[in-house]
Design an enzyme around this catalytic site. Structure first.
Site, short mmCIF file in Angstrom:
data_model
loop_
_atom_site.label_atom_id
_atom_site.label_comp_id
_atom_site.label_asym_id
_atom_site.label_seq_id
_atom_site.Cartn_x
_atom_site.Cartn_y
_atom_site.Cartn_z
N SER A 1 0.79 -1.22 0.00
CA SER A 1 0.00 0.00 0.00
C SER A 1 0.83 1.27 0.00
O SER A 1 0.33 2.33 -0.39
CB SER A 1 -0.95 0.00 1.19
N HIS B 1 -5.06 -3.66 -2.38
CA HIS B 1 -4.75 -2.78 -3.52
C HIS B 1 -4.60 -3.54 -4.83
O HIS B 1 -4.24 -2.96 -5.85
CB HIS B 1 -3.48 -1.96 -3.23
N LYS C 1 -11.20 -0.12 -1.60
CA LYS C 1 -10.20 0.54 -2.47
C LYS C 1 -10.79 0.60 -3.88
O LYS C 1 -11.73 1.34 -4.09
CB LYS C 1 -8.87 -0.21 -2.37
C1 LIG Z 1 -6.76 -0.43 3.41
C2 LIG Z 1 -6.10 -1.69 3.74
C3 LIG Z 1 -6.67 -2.59 4.65
C4 LIG Z 1 -7.91 -2.26 5.43
O1 LIG Z 1 -9.03 -2.23 4.63
P1 LIG Z 1 -10.33 -1.40 5.11
O2 LIG Z 1 -11.43 -2.04 4.35
O3 LIG Z 1 -10.09 0.01 4.74
O4 LIG Z 1 -10.46 -1.61 6.59
C5 LIG Z 1 -6.03 -3.78 4.87
N1 LIG Z 1 -4.89 -4.09 4.24
C6 LIG Z 1 -4.30 -3.25 3.37
C7 LIG Z 1 -3.02 -3.64 2.71
C8 LIG Z 1 -4.88 -2.01 3.10
O5 LIG Z 1 -4.28 -1.17 2.26
#
Ligand SMILES: *Cc1c(COP(=O)(O)O)cnc(C)c1O
Length: 386
Positions: A182, A210, A241
């Site tokens: 990320s 992602h 995302k």
């Molecule tokens: C954003 C993210 C999460 C968490 O996801 P949410 O649905 O926003 O709680 C978990 N792992 C990674 C790698 C992320 O980028």
């Protein structure tokens, strides 16, 4: 009593301010894709994870509205009590198929999917082998499990092998990695990770937050990219995302999905995903299948940003994903670069310690399908002026 409590809060906040790590929220007055209004001024944002612009897609909005009309605003109860709605089942079927898996379970957020899945499977006496750059939700899940945590060097398969050797003395062993990272936007060697885990009798898990909707020939994620669908034991992801909605998921075998219902505390003790979030995620996944041009346009924009960054010497290699960090170095310098971009009407978030190591502060560009040529040219001019 209350006074002492307030005094405590004041001291803690003062500490954060003194160490330069104080955080503030910025109120978004309005946004329309990448065009946002903050504190009364308009900006072009390169900060959103809504890579395909699906949170704004008319079909997604229509699906969410219809679901609210049909089910109401909330699921009303946890899935096991009386909150197991048809829309949840449909979404689980869709994401399982999208990921080439037998079954899936959806959670309220991706964070809770990581916490719930890892803690349902891993106990004290077990070990988790974790990439050093894994997301905080994986780190928190590891800590909560009470298992031994062995951290391997980022993307380094020799280091992973060493840690798997060390992990041999533990009962069950889980290898956990993000597939698309990320912060750095780089991609884990997922086929090799699965192979190594198997060689040591360990289980493998990828976080596709992602990657979902982004990488692989049809956006199904890293297993599609590396042609190893089904090799990873536990596929986790989010709808927050590129899917443009909210919620998390775990995909895998029928038994894994059954296990989540039986022992994942964040699944059991949390209300079912809101109907509007479920329906919009479902519609987004369908759009990903019928509208590959959204990804094509996104990657044209990624190429544009890569070309600019390479030309300006801000990157050595192109990013293969819409997450495109530009290393600046010093924390103060990076904050200054952020401010300079902001003065030009551009929001490019700055990543600082502890998100990245000290001295490796960067500006992280998130490209979107919705960025126009005009947006991208403004970004190029801003970066050239740094
Ligand atoms: C954003 C993210 C999460 C968490 O996801 P949410 O649905 O926003 O709680 C978990 N792992 C990674 C790698 C992320 O980028």
């Amino acid at each position: 009593m209350r006074e002492l409590f307030e005094k405590y809060l004041e001291n803690r906040l003062a500490q954060a301010r003194d160490s330069g790590l104080y955080r503030t929220l910025r109120a978004v007055d309005s946004f329309d894709g990448p065009e946002v209004e903050l504190e009364g001024r308009k900006y072009i944002s390169f900060a959103s994870n809504d890579y395909l612009g699906l949170s704004r897609h008319p079909d997604v909005i229509a699906a969410a509205s219809e679901a609210i009309g049909k089910y109401g605003a909330g699921a009303g109860a946890s899935r096991l009590v009386i909150g197991d709605l048809a829309i949840h089942r449909e979404l689980e079927k869709q994401i399982a198929t999208f990921k080439g898996r037998e079954a899936a379970r959806v959670f309220a957020t991706g964070y809770l999917a990581n916490i719930g899945a890892i803690n349902s499977l891993i106990k004290p006496g077990d070990a988790i082998v974790s990439d050093e750059k894994n997301h905080s939700s994986i780190i928190d899940a590891c800590r909560l499990s009470g298992a031994k945590i062995l951290v391997y060097r980022h993307l380094d398969m020799n280091s992973l092998r060493e840690k798997l050797e060390e992990a041999k003395e533990f009962n069950n062993v889980l290898v956990a990695t993000e597939s698309v990272f990320s912060i750095d936007g780089d991609i884990a060697p997922v086929a090799e990770t699965a192979r190594l885990a198997k060689e040591f009798g360990a289980w493998s898990m990828i976080d596709e937050a992602h990657a979902t909707g982004i990488i692989g020939a049809s956006g199904r994620g890293s297993e599609e990219l590396f042609d190893c669908t089904g090799e990873i034991d536990i596929v986790m992801g989010t709808f927050s995302k590129a899917v443009g909605s909210q919620g998390g998921f775990i995909a895998g075998s029928e038994r894994l999905a059954e296990m989540m219902v039986n022992s994942s505390r964040t699944f059991i003790y949390s209300t079912g995903l809101a109907p509007a979030a479920s329906a919009s995620a479902l519609e987004s996944l369908r759009i990903m299948e019928r509208a590959p041009e959204l990804r094509e346009r996104l990657f044209e924009n990624v190429d544009f940003v890569n070309q600019v960054a390479l030309k300006l010497g801000m990157r050595k290699t192109p990013s293969e994903t819409p997450v495109i960090p530009l290393t600046i170095g010093g924390e103060a310098e990076a904050v200054k670069a952020f401010e300079m971009m902001k003065d030009r009407g551009l929001i490019v978030p700055v990543m600082r310690y502890p998100t990245v190591p000290m001295g490796e502060a960067c500006l992280r560009i998130s490209a979107s399908t919705l960025h126009t040529t005009e947006h991208l040219e403004k970004l190029a001019d801003g970066l050239a002026a740094l």
